[in-house]
Design an enzyme around this catalytic site. Structure first.
Site, mmCIF file in Angstrom:
data_model
loop_
_atom_site.group_PDB
_atom_site.id
_atom_site.type_symbol
_atom_site.label_atom_id
_atom_site.label_comp_id
_atom_site.label_asym_id
_atom_site.label_seq_id
_atom_site.Cartn_x
_atom_site.Cartn_y
_atom_site.Cartn_z
ATOM 1 N N ALA A 55 -5.753 67.082 -35.728
ATOM 2 C CA ALA A 55 -6.083 68.412 -36.242
ATOM 3 C C ALA A 55 -4.969 68.980 -37.112
ATOM 4 C CB ALA A 55 -6.387 69.363 -35.088
ATOM 5 N N THR A 56 -3.726 68.588 -36.852
ATOM 6 C CA THR A 56 -2.623 69.073 -37.682
ATOM 7 C C THR A 56 -2.823 68.644 -39.126
ATOM 8 O OG1 THR A 56 -0.971 69.210 -35.912
ATOM 9 C CG2 THR A 56 -0.148 68.850 -38.141
ATOM 10 N N GLN A 166 -9.762 73.184 -29.513
ATOM 11 C CA GLN A 166 -9.915 73.492 -28.097
ATOM 12 C C GLN A 166 -11.375 73.655 -27.691
ATOM 13 O OE1 GLN A 166 -7.393 73.553 -25.901
ATOM 14 N NE2 GLN A 166 -5.886 73.106 -27.489
ATOM 15 N N SER A 186 -9.342 67.530 -32.919
ATOM 16 C CA SER A 186 -8.601 66.329 -32.511
ATOM 17 C C SER A 186 -9.333 65.633 -31.374
ATOM 18 C CB SER A 186 -7.189 66.685 -32.038
ATOM 19 O OG SER A 186 -6.294 66.799 -33.111
ATOM 20 N N ALA A 187 -9.207 64.299 -31.331
ATOM 21 C CA ALA A 187 -9.876 63.525 -30.291
ATOM 22 C C ALA A 187 -9.201 63.658 -28.935
ATOM 23 C CB ALA A 187 -9.931 62.051 -30.694
ATOM 24 N N HIS A 188 -7.866 63.760 -28.925
ATOM 25 C CA HIS A 188 -7.156 63.680 -27.648
ATOM 26 C C HIS A 188 -7.378 64.889 -26.751
ATOM 27 C CE1 HIS A 188 -4.086 65.915 -30.002
ATOM 28 N NE2 HIS A 188 -3.720 66.397 -28.837
ATOM 29 N N CYS A 308 2.235 71.559 -28.610
ATOM 30 C CA CYS A 308 2.579 70.945 -29.897
ATOM 31 C C CYS A 308 3.832 71.547 -30.510
ATOM 32 C CB CYS A 308 1.420 71.107 -30.878
ATOM 33 S SG CYS A 308 -0.139 70.431 -30.273
#
Length: 368
Positions: A55-56, A166, A186-188, A308
């Site tokens: 996502a960053t 989120q 993001s996947a994680h 993060c």
């Protein structure tokens, strides 16, 4: 299941998915299937997805890509609005764009972290290019009225971006109903692989690629695509959608709060009680430094702010924007639960944190 999907892809689909030979085309078909699966969960087209390293990168691509593409217009818009509680990968990009002529303003939030719609309206103008508001906050869990925000912004012709990192995997997303032009994830965050993310970019939206060389993914993100990562992402998202009931997690969150409020008092709830992620709980342990509390309970995986940004510890900008002072913000911890969290783990966490809070308070009293 995610590990298995990736392992199979590593051995079967290791070829470059943009290569014209047979192995490359097999990888391309697998990649397309993964993107179609992910797109189905966002209610968009697979062609509107750009796979990234997380996502960053997606946030960087969204803000910088839109700004750069706009500058080719005869009279480009320059104004960018971001909420004051955005992730650093949005706030710092916006700050960097200021050196290139962008006019950046932050939108205020209230004490629960909810966006101030009147402040948003007052700062919108015909020069507003892009508005970025995260769907759900990563530190306190506050949910935003994204559809309403998008409708307000589109009235002046501004694009709307939301960081849904989120939200994805915990609650349904429909980009059409939300009305957003760009969305990052993001996947994680849903038990997928690290180093894999996505950017939804509405079809036809001007977006200047930030990685050059090869023209992959329609020129929006050059570089050999991580096919195993994409398949792992799709598997994780499917698994998350197969367990749509988060009431159990929400009940565990309340069990954690009630236990700590009773045994580690005084404890103040920072996360809102409504319009909040089901798995997120931010608490202030009054009189207890959060770093000291974490050090005294090292087996509890939690964070004083955004995980993060913890490499440079300082008071959370999210909590400060919500009205907490530096001392109060320095006494807060964020807890994130998942479908695999158990009641036994919650009870153990309460016991360990209550003991640690008591110890830290006693040491601080002696030092005073």
């Amino acid at each position: 299941a995610v590990i298995e999907a990736q392992a199979q892809a590593d051995t079967r689909f290791w070829a470059n998915s943009d290569s014209p030979h047979g192995l490359g085309q097999e990888a391309k078909q697998a990649l397309h299937a993964a993107k179609k699966s992910i797109a189905a969960h966002l209610n968009c087209r697979a062609s509107e997805l750009v796979l990234t390293s997380g996502a960053t990168e997606a946030n960087n691509l969204a803000l910088t890509g839109v700004f750069e593409a706009e500058q080719y217009r005869k009279e480009p818009r320059k104004r960018i609005l971001v909420s004051s509680i955005e992730h650093p990968s949005v706030l710092e990009v916006a700050e960097a764009l200021q050196t290139r002529g962008a006019l950046v303003e932050q939108i205020e939030v209230n004490a629960t972290g909810r966006i101030n719609l009147e402040d948003l309206r007052s700062k919108l103008s015909q020069d507003t290019l892009l508005v970025s508001v995260m769907a759900a906050n990563n530190e306190v869990g506050t949910l935003q009225p994204i559809a309403e925000i998008a409708e307000i912004c589109h009235q002046v012709g501004a694009f709307v971006h939301t960081d849904a990192t989120q939200w994805l995997g915990r609650m349904p997303i429909n980009v059409g109903q939300w009305g957003v032009d760009l969305l990052s994830a993001s996947a994680h965050k849903l038990h997928g692989p690290k180093g894999v993310g996505l950017l939804f970019s509405r079809s036809g939206l001007p977006l200047a690629g930030q990685q050059h060389g090869g023209g992959h993914q329609g020129g929006k993100r050059s570089g050999t695509v991580d096919v195993p990562g994409a398949l792992g992402f799709a598997q994780a998202l499917q698994a998350a959608s197969d367990e749509p009931d988060w009431s159990w997690v929400r009940n565990l969150r309340e069990r954690l709060f009630e236990g700590l409020a009773s045994r580690a008092a005084p404890v103040e709830r920072i996360s809102p009680t409504v319009e909040c992620l089901p798995n997120t709980l931010n608490l202030r342990f009054k009189g207890v430094d959060s770093e000291a509390l974490m050090a005294s309970a090292p087996t509890i995986c939690c964070s004083p702010g955004s995980a993060c940004s913890h490499a440079t510890p300082k008071p959370s900008h999210v909590l400060m924007a919500m009205g907490l002072d530096r001392e109060a913000a320095g006494e807060c911890l964020r807890f994130s639960l998942s479908q695999s969290t158990t009641a036994e783990e919650i009870d153990q966490a309460v016991e360990l944190l209550a003991e640690a809070a008591g110890y830290v308070r006693s040491v601080m009293e002696e030092a005073a």
